[in-house]
Write an enzyme that holds these catalytic residues in place. Structure first.
Site, PDB file in Angstrom:
ATOM      1  N   ALA A  63      19.372 -30.431 -15.412  1.00 19.51           N
ATOM      2  CA  ALA A  63      19.004 -28.811 -15.742  1.00 19.51           C
ATOM      3  C   ALA A  63      20.271 -28.107 -16.544  1.00 19.51           C
ATOM      4  CB  ALA A  63      18.691 -27.980 -14.156  1.00 19.51           C
ATOM      5  N   GLY A 104      18.253 -33.322 -12.981  1.00 20.16           N
ATOM      6  CA  GLY A 104      16.972 -33.246 -13.626  1.00 20.16           C
ATOM      7  C   GLY A 104      16.849 -34.534 -14.923  1.00 20.16           C
ATOM      8  N   GLU A 107      15.817 -37.104 -12.865  1.00 22.24           N
ATOM      9  CA  GLU A 107      14.292 -36.948 -12.391  1.00 22.24           C
ATOM     10  C   GLU A 107      13.271 -37.310 -13.707  1.00 22.24           C
ATOM     11  OE1 GLU A 107      15.311 -33.028 -10.809  1.00 22.24           O
ATOM     12  OE2 GLU A 107      13.825 -33.729  -8.981  1.00 22.24           O
ATOM     13  N   GLU A 127      22.309 -32.443  -6.783  1.00 22.64           N
ATOM     14  CA  GLU A 127      22.086 -31.142  -6.552  1.00 22.64           C
ATOM     15  C   GLU A 127      22.577 -30.538  -5.251  1.00 22.64           C
ATOM     16  OE1 GLU A 127      20.197 -33.468  -7.563  1.00 22.64           O
ATOM     17  OE2 GLU A 127      18.884 -32.611  -9.392  1.00 22.64           O
TER      18      GLU A 127
END
Ligand code: NAD
Length: 700
Positions: A63, A104, A107, A127
């Site tokens: 992210a 992310g 992911e 995270e």
């Protein structure tokens, strides 16, 4: 606008390259471009499989952290929904992972149907280190792919794994040797899949059923090991959801818990820490144009506790070190200790025998200063005594080549007075390592009055090279960390005279999340060490006979802490036991000093220790010793075990409320009579901040 996606066709394949330098952070614009590209590929009947890659860049570091806390995080296409859409594409969608797939980014790879990775890639879900949890399906898709226990471990660690480990865990389907053409290999993989009978997406078997007490045991372990921390508990709850709920419901649960984490003060604190680390490297008067001095050879003076650890840092980074001692026995002992440390790593499987020998080969011992003539950086770690250090620096001035950086590892002495005995004070700097020096990440870089900008820039760079977090401090007694330790520990000691026990004080502090209480820490560091520092400044302390009186008394009895089996606690092996005799000694001293003993509340212990720590941090800022409040926080998080999830002492002060901290100090000052009037003085900066109605710390 910068082109964020490189879309190409190769016969029946669509190649989607992410090109958002430097690390393909999945900000809003990239997500939008990626969604369009995937839609195009999914809807084109001529496309039978899709390869997703980082075009000449890492696959994705996750992210865009700059978006956190802004509406952009959730602006469509938000990552969780984008990945749900991607996971629905009914064609093989292959992630070709080079460099990193983190957060992310991983992911995203998990939403693909297969993953192929360069063998030197790293994959992880870090995270938890920011007080968060993977919030774009990672908590649900990872356990389905690699199993509950392994997924939980990976998310709680937050440490990336390398691609080989990832392959062994089943996270990566295929490895490509580093240097090979990853995208070409991914295309070959895609064509193999198309040629075979398998469906576009491998069918996932049922999730392994962890035993009924698995989650209860994990929860108990987290409560014991990471007390008070929210994110690990939330990670556990999401994995539990993955094992109990269908995917769609699990994803919804993940979303709810992710938002809870995101809005928590702990995540704010950890983000503060993250940004503080970036800021810490920005130093006035130093920028990318500041020249750097090459550091190819290092010398360390003194092969004791610190010197040996310091030497290991450089050797570990492949930089040759000459270690100088006065006596051959001390040198032999120092070198043997280093070898012993490496042998421990060898036993733990962290080092190969060849690596051990390579490292030892980079290390040369000497008793002769002439062997230091070609060193680019010399770090002195001899006894903490100004006269001895000055003698060493006079000699260094004679033997070292022009331009060599001369550093001292002093914890408390005046770097300017050390620099002053040389003809090159501009080349002198303080490099304050923390013990154990080969392990602790913090390095206080002490900028002397005369330290040249290129010397400072070079030391910051070399600190990074050896894996340290450098924080710059100006010269003062104890620099940032130890100067703050003094009033914090002083209150702890005084509280014991007033009626608390060492164990009660330590319990309050560890309850806040500190790695160790004051007294356990003094026992570890050696009560005699602090005693010697106080001896050197006894005349300045005569006005308070209670000052560290208990520590002085224990020291006089030879109770020096862990190393002597007794200090504030008794030690049986590694076990730390409360010592009723210490409490009796404190009672007797209190009577002698006319201190009325009383029952002390945990709240008072918290307030007096923490408020004094915060107060001194603010004073350091005001004096310009520390450049910014984030630097103060980093020093205490990385050097003194302050919990990162509370953001460091000054961030914690903002969370407590600056006005509350000031009111607390004033209240205790008034209540504690002469002692309070002497020591509990609010820092002028704190008073100014509160008077100006500020809730955030700044110089005003
Ligand atoms: P130590 O006593 O373990 O080691 C000092 C070594 O220096 C000894 O091996 C001694 O033989 C050698 N030595 C003494 N005089 C010398 C000289 N003139 N030339 C060459 N070698 C000489 O001490 P230490 O704990 O390693 O501390 C060293 C320095 O590091 C001190 O300034 C101390 O304040 C600082 N420091 C210590 C710690 C810690 O936790 N121990 C932490 C940070 C900084």
């Amino acid at each position: 606008m910068q082109q964020l996606i490189d879309y190409r066709r190769d016969q029946e394949l669509a190649l989607i390259g992410l090109c958002h330098a430097p690390v393909n952070a999945l900000g809003h614009e990239l997500r939008q471009a990626l969604a369009s590209a995937c839609e195009l590929a999914a809807s084109d009947p001529a496309v039978r499989a899709i390869v997703l890659h980082g075009r000449q860049l890492p696959f994705s570091a996750g992210a865009d952290i700059g978006e956190f806390g802004t509406p952009l995080t959730w602006q469509a296409p938000a990552l969780p929904q984008l990945l749900v859409d991607l996971a629905r594409i009914d064609k093989p969608l292959i992630a070709a992972i080079g460099g990193v797939a983190l957060g992310g980014g991983l992911e995203l790879a998990l939403a693909c149907s297969q993953r192929i990775a360069s063998a030197d890639a790293r994959l992880g879900l870090p995270e938890v280190r920011l007080g968060l949890l993977p919030g774009a399906g990672g908590t649900q898709r990872l356990p389905r792919l690699i199993g509950v226990a392994a997924a939980l471990q990976m998310m709680l660690d937050g440490q990336p794994v390398d691609a080989r480990q990832a392959r062994d865990m089943g996270l990566v389907d295929r490895l490509v040797e580093p240097g090979a053409d990853l995208v070409a290999e991914a295309c070959r993989f895609a064509r193999e899949l198309l040629a075979g009978p398998a469906p576009a997406r491998p069918k996932q078997g049922p999730l392994d059923e962890p035993s009924s007490d698995f989650f209860a045991a994990q929860e108990a372990q987290l409560t014991a090991r990471k007390p008070g921390q929210l994110a690990p508990q939330l990670v556990l709850a999401t994995v539990r959801a993955a094992s109990e709920l269908p995917l769609a419901q699990g994803l919804a649960r993940e979303q709810a818990l992710f938002r809870q984490a995101l809005e928590s003060p702990q995540a704010t604190a950890l983000r503060h820490q993250f940004f503080a680390e970036r800021e810490a490297l920005k130093i006035p008067g130093i920028d990318a144009t500041t020249p750097l001095r090459p550091i190819r050879k290092v010398a360390v003076i003194g092969a004791g506790t610190m010197g040996g650890g310091i030497a290991m840092n450089f050797v570990n980074a492949g930089i040759p070190v000459t270690l100088l001692e006065v006596k051959p026995e001390a040198l032999d002992r120092g070198l043997a200790q280093i070898r012993k440390n490496y042998e421990i790593s060898l036993k733990r499987g962290k080092l190969s025998p060849a690596q051990l020998e390579q490292r030892m080969a980079l290390l040369a011992g000497t008793l002769d200063y002439a062997d230091l003539a070609d060193a680019d950086l010399v770090i002195e770690a001899v006894f903490e005594n100004l006269a001895i250090k000055q003698t060493v620096f006079r000699t260094l001035d004679e033997v070292c080549k022009p331009g060599a950086i001369l550093a001292s590892n002093t914890s408390t002495l005046d770097v300017d007075q050390i620099a002053a005995v040389t003809r090159r004070p501009q080349d002198v700097v303080g490099l304050h390592f923390f013990s154990p020096a080969n392990v602790m990440r913090l390095l206080e870089v002490v900028r002397g009055e005369a330290t040249a900008p290129d010397v400072l820039a070079t030391t910051l760079q070399i600190a990074r090279r050896i894996g340290k977090l450098p924080v710059v401090s100006r010269v003062c007694f104890g620099f940032i960390g130890n100067r703050m330790l003094e009033p914090y520990a002083r209150e702890a000691h005084r509280l014991v005279l007033e009626g608390a026990s060492p164990a009660q004080v330590d319990r309050v502090l560890t309850g806040l999340g500190l790695a160790m209480g004051v007294f356990a820490m003094y026992d570890l560091a050696g009560i005699d060490i602090g005693y010697l520092v106080r001896e050197a400044m006894r005349d300045q302390l005569a006005h308070d006979p209670s000052y560290f009186r208990l520590a002085d008394e224990l020291c006089a009895r030879g109770w020096h802490g862990q190393k002597s089996g007794r200090g504030f606690y008794r030690y049986e092996g590694r076990e730390r036991l409360e010592d009723a005799e210490v409490v009796e000694i404190a009672e007797r001293l209190a009577a002698e000093l006319g201190i009325q003993q009383r029952s002390i509340s945990d709240q008072e212990i918290h307030d007096r220790c923490l408020f004094m720590l915060i107060n001194e941090g603010l004073q350091l800022l005001d004096e310009g010793i520390a450049l910014r409040s984030g630097d103060v926080d980093l020093v205490w998080i990385n050097g003194y075990g302050f919990p990162a999830w509370r953001g460091g002492p000054l961030h914690y002060a903002e969370q407590l409320g600056l006005a509350e901290v000031l009111a607390g100090i004033e209240q205790y000052r008034d209540r504690l009579g002469a002692y309070g009037a002497l020591w509990l003085q609010p820092a002028p900066l704190l008073q100014r901040l509160v008077a100006a109605g500020k809730t955030r710390i700044e110089i005003c």
